[in-house]
Design an enzyme around this catalytic site. Structure first.
Site, PDB file in Angstrom:
ATOM      1  N   TYR A  24      22.188  65.067  16.586  1.00  0.00           N
ATOM      2  CA  TYR A  24      23.084  64.052  16.739  1.00  0.00           C
ATOM      3  C   TYR A  24      22.757  62.618  16.477  1.00  0.00           C
ATOM      4  O   TYR A  24      23.071  61.736  15.747  1.00  0.00           O
ATOM      5  CB  TYR A  24      23.832  64.136  18.156  1.00  0.00           C
ATOM      6  CG  TYR A  24      24.758  63.204  18.301  1.00  0.00           C
ATOM      7  CD1 TYR A  24      26.101  62.887  17.494  1.00  0.00           C
ATOM      8  CD2 TYR A  24      24.556  62.127  19.357  1.00  0.00           C
ATOM      9  CE1 TYR A  24      26.590  61.823  17.983  1.00  0.00           C
ATOM     10  CE2 TYR A  24      25.391  60.951  19.801  1.00  0.00           C
ATOM     11  CZ  TYR A  24      26.515  61.104  18.832  1.00  0.00           C
ATOM     12  OH  TYR A  24      27.299  60.104  19.168  1.00  0.00           O
ATOM     13  N   PRO A  77      25.458  49.249  19.275  1.00  0.00           N
ATOM     14  CA  PRO A  77      26.226  50.140  20.144  1.00  0.00           C
ATOM     15  C   PRO A  77      25.850  51.364  19.691  1.00  0.00           C
ATOM     16  O   PRO A  77      25.990  51.840  18.279  1.00  0.00           O
ATOM     17  CB  PRO A  77      27.503  49.698  19.658  1.00  0.00           C
ATOM     18  CG  PRO A  77      27.692  49.012  18.533  1.00  0.00           C
ATOM     19  CD  PRO A  77      26.277  48.262  18.298  1.00  0.00           C
ATOM     20  N   SER A 106      29.001  50.637  23.534  1.00  0.00           N
ATOM     21  CA  SER A 106      29.955  51.202  22.458  1.00  0.00           C
ATOM     22  C   SER A 106      31.313  51.577  23.593  1.00  0.00           C
ATOM     23  O   SER A 106      31.495  51.713  24.581  1.00  0.00           O
ATOM     24  CB  SER A 106      29.446  52.580  22.276  1.00  0.00           C
ATOM     25  OG  SER A 106      30.267  53.534  21.904  1.00  0.00           O
ATOM     26  N   TYR A 129      36.280  50.516  19.182  1.00  0.00           N
ATOM     27  CA  TYR A 129      37.064  50.988  18.084  1.00  0.00           C
ATOM     28  C   TYR A 129      38.449  51.274  18.448  1.00  0.00           C
ATOM     29  O   TYR A 129      38.801  51.235  19.610  1.00  0.00           O
ATOM     30  CB  TYR A 129      36.451  52.778  18.524  1.00  0.00           C
ATOM     31  CG  TYR A 129      35.466  53.261  17.840  1.00  0.00           C
ATOM     32  CD1 TYR A 129      35.140  52.679  16.432  1.00  0.00           C
ATOM     33  CD2 TYR A 129      34.238  53.777  18.296  1.00  0.00           C
ATOM     34  CE1 TYR A 129      33.874  53.225  15.800  1.00  0.00           C
ATOM     35  CE2 TYR A 129      33.146  54.221  18.052  1.00  0.00           C
ATOM     36  CZ  TYR A 129      32.919  53.789  16.727  1.00  0.00           C
ATOM     37  OH  TYR A 129      31.669  54.371  15.932  1.00  0.00           O
ATOM     38  N   THR A 155      34.342  47.623  15.161  1.00  0.00           N
ATOM     39  CA  THR A 155      33.862  48.719  14.168  1.00  0.00           C
ATOM     40  C   THR A 155      34.952  49.218  13.108  1.00  0.00           C
ATOM     41  O   THR A 155      35.927  49.745  13.262  1.00  0.00           O
ATOM     42  CB  THR A 155      33.147  49.669  14.797  1.00  0.00           C
ATOM     43  OG1 THR A 155      32.055  49.538  15.332  1.00  0.00           O
ATOM     44  CG2 THR A 155      32.486  50.763  13.579  1.00  0.00           C
ATOM     45  N   LYS A 232      32.095  44.800  12.446  1.00  0.00           N
ATOM     46  CA  LYS A 232      30.786  45.799  12.185  1.00  0.00           C
ATOM     47  C   LYS A 232      31.276  46.744  10.999  1.00  0.00           C
ATOM     48  O   LYS A 232      32.168  47.405  11.590  1.00  0.00           O
ATOM     49  CB  LYS A 232      30.372  46.309  13.369  1.00  0.00           C
ATOM     50  CG  LYS A 232      29.312  47.202  13.199  1.00  0.00           C
ATOM     51  CD  LYS A 232      28.755  47.564  14.433  1.00  0.00           C
ATOM     52  CE  LYS A 232      27.599  48.749  14.415  1.00  0.00           C
ATOM     53  NZ  LYS A 232      27.833  50.204  14.292  1.00  0.00           N
ATOM     54  N   SER A 254      26.612  46.501   7.706  1.00  0.00           N
ATOM     55  CA  SER A 254      26.337  47.594   8.469  1.00  0.00           C
ATOM     56  C   SER A 254      26.883  48.977   7.861  1.00  0.00           C
ATOM     57  O   SER A 254      28.065  48.667   7.292  1.00  0.00           O
ATOM     58  CB  SER A 254      26.786  48.014   9.968  1.00  0.00           C
ATOM     59  OG  SER A 254      26.448  49.143  10.552  1.00  0.00           O
ATOM     60  N   HIS A 256      26.718  51.798   9.422  1.00  0.00           N
ATOM     61  CA  HIS A 256      26.624  53.072  10.579  1.00  0.00           C
ATOM     62  C   HIS A 256      25.516  53.639  10.651  1.00  0.00           C
ATOM     63  O   HIS A 256      25.399  54.790  11.104  1.00  0.00           O
ATOM     64  CB  HIS A 256      27.956  53.535  10.719  1.00  0.00           C
ATOM     65  CG  HIS A 256      28.672  54.068  11.897  1.00  0.00           C
ATOM     66  ND1 HIS A 256      29.758  53.487  12.196  1.00  0.00           N
ATOM     67  CD2 HIS A 256      28.318  54.712  12.641  1.00  0.00           C
ATOM     68  CE1 HIS A 256      30.044  53.695  13.434  1.00  0.00           C
ATOM     69  NE2 HIS A 256      29.250  54.628  13.783  1.00  0.00           N
ATOM     70  N   GLY A 288      20.725  48.818  10.430  1.00  0.00           N
ATOM     71  CA  GLY A 288      20.419  50.191   9.583  1.00  0.00           C
ATOM     72  C   GLY A 288      19.030  50.100   8.986  1.00  0.00           C
ATOM     73  O   GLY A 288      18.687  49.367   8.001  1.00  0.00           O
ATOM     74  N   ARG A 291      12.785  48.941  11.632  1.00  0.00           N
ATOM     75  CA  ARG A 291      11.841  49.739  12.235  1.00  0.00           C
ATOM     76  C   ARG A 291      10.385  49.124  12.812  1.00  0.00           C
ATOM     77  O   ARG A 291       9.599  49.497  12.818  1.00  0.00           O
ATOM     78  CB  ARG A 291      11.533  51.056  11.417  1.00  0.00           C
ATOM     79  CG  ARG A 291      12.413  51.836  11.005  1.00  0.00           C
ATOM     80  CD  ARG A 291      13.283  52.689  12.389  1.00  0.00           C
ATOM     81  NE  ARG A 291      14.367  53.351  12.381  1.00  0.00           N
ATOM     82  CZ  ARG A 291      15.507  53.105  12.236  1.00  0.00           C
ATOM     83  NH1 ARG A 291      15.710  52.114  12.535  1.00  0.00           N
ATOM     84  NH2 ARG A 291      16.407  53.931  11.813  1.00  0.00           N
ATOM     85  N   ARG A 311      18.572  53.537  16.387  1.00  0.00           N
ATOM     86  CA  ARG A 311      18.150  54.695  16.802  1.00  0.00           C
ATOM     87  C   ARG A 311      16.733  54.230  17.516  1.00  0.00           C
ATOM     88  O   ARG A 311      16.462  54.851  18.836  1.00  0.00           O
ATOM     89  CB  ARG A 311      17.682  55.485  15.682  1.00  0.00           C
ATOM     90  CG  ARG A 311      18.864  56.137  15.172  1.00  0.00           C
ATOM     91  CD  ARG A 311      18.573  57.076  13.990  1.00  0.00           C
ATOM     92  NE  ARG A 311      19.826  57.664  13.272  1.00  0.00           N
ATOM     93  CZ  ARG A 311      20.564  56.848  12.450  1.00  0.00           C
ATOM     94  NH1 ARG A 311      20.369  55.684  12.165  1.00  0.00           N
ATOM     95  NH2 ARG A 311      21.652  57.673  11.831  1.00  0.00           N
TER      96      ARG A 311
HETATM   97  C1  LIG Z   1      23.504  58.098  18.090  1.00  0.00           C
HETATM   98  C2  LIG Z   1      24.276  56.992  17.382  1.00  0.00           C
HETATM   99  C3  LIG Z   1      25.604  56.643  17.964  1.00  0.00           C
HETATM  100  C4  LIG Z   1      26.221  55.640  17.535  1.00  0.00           C
HETATM  101  N1  LIG Z   1      27.598  55.190  18.103  1.00  0.00           N
HETATM  102  C5  LIG Z   1      28.080  54.043  17.652  1.00  0.00           C
HETATM  103  C6  LIG Z   1      29.125  53.616  18.268  1.00  0.00           C
HETATM  104  O1  LIG Z   1      29.729  54.422  19.227  1.00  0.00           O
HETATM  105  N2  LIG Z   1      29.683  52.455  17.633  1.00  0.00           N
HETATM  106  C7  LIG Z   1      29.167  51.966  16.498  1.00  0.00           C
HETATM  107  O2  LIG Z   1      29.852  50.938  16.266  1.00  0.00           O
HETATM  108  N3  LIG Z   1      28.288  52.368  15.984  1.00  0.00           N
HETATM  109  C8  LIG Z   1      27.568  53.437  16.445  1.00  0.00           C
HETATM  110  N4  LIG Z   1      26.382  53.780  15.780  1.00  0.00           N
HETATM  111  C9  LIG Z   1      25.808  53.018  14.833  1.00  0.00           C
HETATM  112  C10 LIG Z   1      25.036  51.976  15.361  1.00  0.00           C
HETATM  113  O3  LIG Z   1      25.690  50.924  16.206  1.00  0.00           O
HETATM  114  C11 LIG Z   1      24.274  51.235  14.097  1.00  0.00           C
HETATM  115  O4  LIG Z   1      25.155  50.628  13.175  1.00  0.00           O
HETATM  116  C12 LIG Z   1      22.905  52.033  13.633  1.00  0.00           C
HETATM  117  O5  LIG Z   1      22.510  52.981  14.384  1.00  0.00           O
HETATM  118  C13 LIG Z   1      22.013  51.133  12.958  1.00  0.00           C
HETATM  119  O6  LIG Z   1      21.106  52.021  12.277  1.00  0.00           O
HETATM  120  P1  LIG Z   1      19.844  52.296  12.837  1.00  0.00           P
HETATM  121  O7  LIG Z   1      19.734  53.475  13.896  1.00  0.00           O
HETATM  122  O8  LIG Z   1      18.873  52.720  11.756  1.00  0.00           O
HETATM  123  O9  LIG Z   1      19.074  51.062  13.745  1.00  0.00           O
HETATM  124  C14 LIG Z   1      25.643  54.867  16.369  1.00  0.00           C
HETATM  125  C15 LIG Z   1      24.441  55.202  15.919  1.00  0.00           C
HETATM  126  C16 LIG Z   1      23.818  56.442  16.465  1.00  0.00           C
HETATM  127  C17 LIG Z   1      22.550  56.621  15.918  1.00  0.00           C
END
Ligand SMILES: Cc1cc2nc3c(=O)[nH]c(=O)nc-3n(C[C@H](O)[C@H](O)[C@H](O)COP(=O)(O)O)c2cc1C
Length: 361
Positions: A24, A77, A106, A129, A155, A232, A254, A256, A288, A291, A311
Site C-alpha cells: 500500500y 500528506p 491528510s 479531499y 488535492t 496539490k 504532484s 500523487h 514525487g 530521495r 514515502r
Molecule cells: C501511503 C501514501 C498515502 C498517501 N495519502 C495521501 C493523501 O491522503 N492525500 C494526498 O493528497 N496525498 C497522499 N499521498 C501522496 C503524497 O502526498 C505525495 O504526493 C507523494 O507521496 C509524494 O511522492 P513520494 O512518496 O515519492 O515522496 C499518499 C502517498 C502515499 C505513499
C-alpha cells in the site's frame, strides 16, 4: 547499522511491516510507470558546482505562506500513518516541529487534528479531499481551522482513486484500530456494494470523494475560511494559469507519488512549465521521488520554492517513530547543506537555473 541514505530507511522499514501494508505504501497505479519516472527524472538533472564562492554555513531558511521554515522540505500528506506506527501522525508532526518545518495532515489522518496540532506546535497544514457531503466537509474545515492549521492543501488529482494493482490483488483493507478519525463516521461507514474485483479501502475512499467538482466550486471553499489555499496535483501550465486566475495561493506540482494516473508526466518534468506559467505570482512546491538533499537542490534549481516528501517519512516512522522521522529530516537537511556548500550556493535563492543542467539519459 547507521542509516546514511534515505533508501536505507526504506530497507530498514520493510521487515517491520506486513506485506500488504508495505505494498500500500510503496505502490503506484497501473504499471507504476509514473512512480518510476518520478525517481528517474531527478537523475537526469546534474549539478553545475561553482567554486571559490566564499561559502559560510548555508542558510536553509524560507518563509512559505507566512510560515518561517528552517528547511525547504515539508511533510507530504499521507493517509493512515498509524498503519506503520502506533503514534502515527503525532510522531511525524512532532518530528516536523523539531526540524523547524511543517506537517501536512491528510483528510484520512488516523490521529485527531487536535492531537496533531499539539504535536506540531501549531505549524501544520491540512490536506483536503473534497467530500461529497458538503456539510461534513464544512464541519471538518472548521475543526481544522479551530485546531490552528495554517493553510489548506486541496488535492485535485483524485476525482477517483487510481487503480493500484498491488492493493487490488491483496484485497487491502485497514486493520482494526486504524481509521480516518477526523471524518465523521456517518460518511465512513455508509453502506455500499463491495465490488470483489476492487480493494475495499479504495472503494470506500472513492465513495467519499466528490468527483464532480470544478474550478467554479473553489469559491465555496474560499468562502468557508480565510486560510491560504494551495492546489496539490497540478502538472500543466494550463491548470497553473487557471489556478492563479481563481486566486489560489500556491501550487503543488504532484502526481500523487505515481498513485493516480499511471503514465502521467514525472513531477520534475512537469515542474518547469508550471514555474514558467506561475511567473513568480505564487510559490510552487513539488513532490514525487525526492530521495536526497541533492534532489531538493535539483527541484529548487528548476524553480520550486520547496519540496514535499511522502514515502521517506513513512519509512522513518516505521523504523523509529518520531525519532525515525527526525532522522530522515536531519539527513535531508545535512545533505542539502552539503550540496549547497559544494555547489557554491549559500542561500536557497542562490539555487537558480544555472545551478544545474539536464542531460539526456
Ligand atoms: C501511503 C501514501 C498515502 C498517501 N495519502 C495521501 C493523501 O491522503 N492525500 C494526498 O493528497 N496525498 C497522499 N499521498 C501522496 C503524497 O502526498 C505525495 O504526493 C507523494 O507521496 C509524494 O511522492 P513520494 O512518496 O515519492 O515522496 C499518499 C502517498 C502515499 C505513499
Amino acid at each position: 547499522m547507521e542509516l546514511l541514505r534515505l533508501e536505507e530507511f526504506e530497507t530498514a522499514a520493510r521487515p517491520r511491516l506486513p506485506p500488504d501494508v508495505w505494498d500500500y505504501l510503496q505502490g503506484g497505479s497501473g504499471t507504476e510507470s509514473t512512480l518510476t519516472a518520478n525517481l528517474h527524472a531527478f537523475k537526469r538533472i546534474m549539478v553545475r558546482p561553482r567554486v571559490l564562492a566564499g561559502i559560510s554555513p548555508p542558510d536553509l531558511g524560507i518563509t512559505l505562506l507566512g510560515s518561517p521554515l528552517d528547511l525547504p522540505v515539508v511533510i507530504a500528506p499521507t493517509a493512515f500513518q498509524r498503519l506503520v506506527h502506533p503514534d502515527g501522525e503525532v510522531a511525524a508532526a512532532a518530528a516536523a516541529r523539531q526540524a523547524g518545518t511543517l506537517f501536512t495532515a491528510s483528510t484520512f489522518a488516523s490521529r485527531t487534528f487536535e492531537e496533531i496540532a499539539a504535536a506540531a506546535g501549531g505549524s501544520w497544514w491540512f490536506q483536503v479531499y473534497w467530500l461529497r457531503q458538503r456539510d461534513v466537509l464544512r464541519r471538518m474545515l472548521r475543526r481544522a481551522a479551530g485546531a490552528g492549521c495554517q493553510a489548506l492543501m486541496l488535492t485535485v488529482d483524485t476525482p477517483h482513486v487510481g487503480r493500484r494493482l498491488r492493493d487490488i490483488r491483496n484485497r487491502f483493507t485497514l486493520p482494526p484500530g486504524v481509521h480516518a478519525v477526523n471524518v465523521e463516521s456517518s460518511v465512513m461507514t455508509e453502506a455500499h456494494e463491495h465490488d470483489p474485483g476492487s480493494c475495499w479501502l479504495h472503494q470506500q475512499v472513492t465513495h467519499e470523494i466528490d468527483p464532480a467538482i470544478t474550478w467554479a466550486d473553489l469559491a465555496w471553499l474560499r468562502a468557508q475560511t480565510p486560510l491560504p489555499l494551495m492546489l496539490k496535483g497540478i502538472v500543466t501550465a494550463e491548470d497553473t494559469v487557471l489556478a492563479i486566475e481563481h486566486g489560489i495561493d500556491a501550487i503543488v506540482v504532484s502526481n500523487h507519488g505515481g498513485r493516480q494516473l499511471d503514465g502521467a508526466i514525472a513531477s520534475m518534468d512537469a515542474l518547469p512549465e508550471v514555474v514558467t506559467a506561475a511567473a513568480g505570482r505564487v510559490p510552487v512546491l513539488v513532490d514525487g521521488g525526492v530521495r536526497s538533499g541533492t534532489d531538493v537542490f535539483r527541484a529548487l534549481a528548476l524553480g520550486a520554492h520547496a519540496v514535499l516528501v511522502g514515502r521517506p517519512v513513512i519509512w522513518g516512522l516505521a523504523h523509529g517513530g518520531a525519532a525515525g522521522v527526525s532522522a530522515v529530516l536531519k539527513l535531508l537537511r545535512d545533505e542539502l547543506s552539503e550540496v549547497m556548500t559544494l555547489a557554491g550556493r549559500s542561500r536557497l535563492t542562490d539555487i537558480d537555473a544555472t545551478a544545474v543542467r539536464t542531460v539526456p539519459w
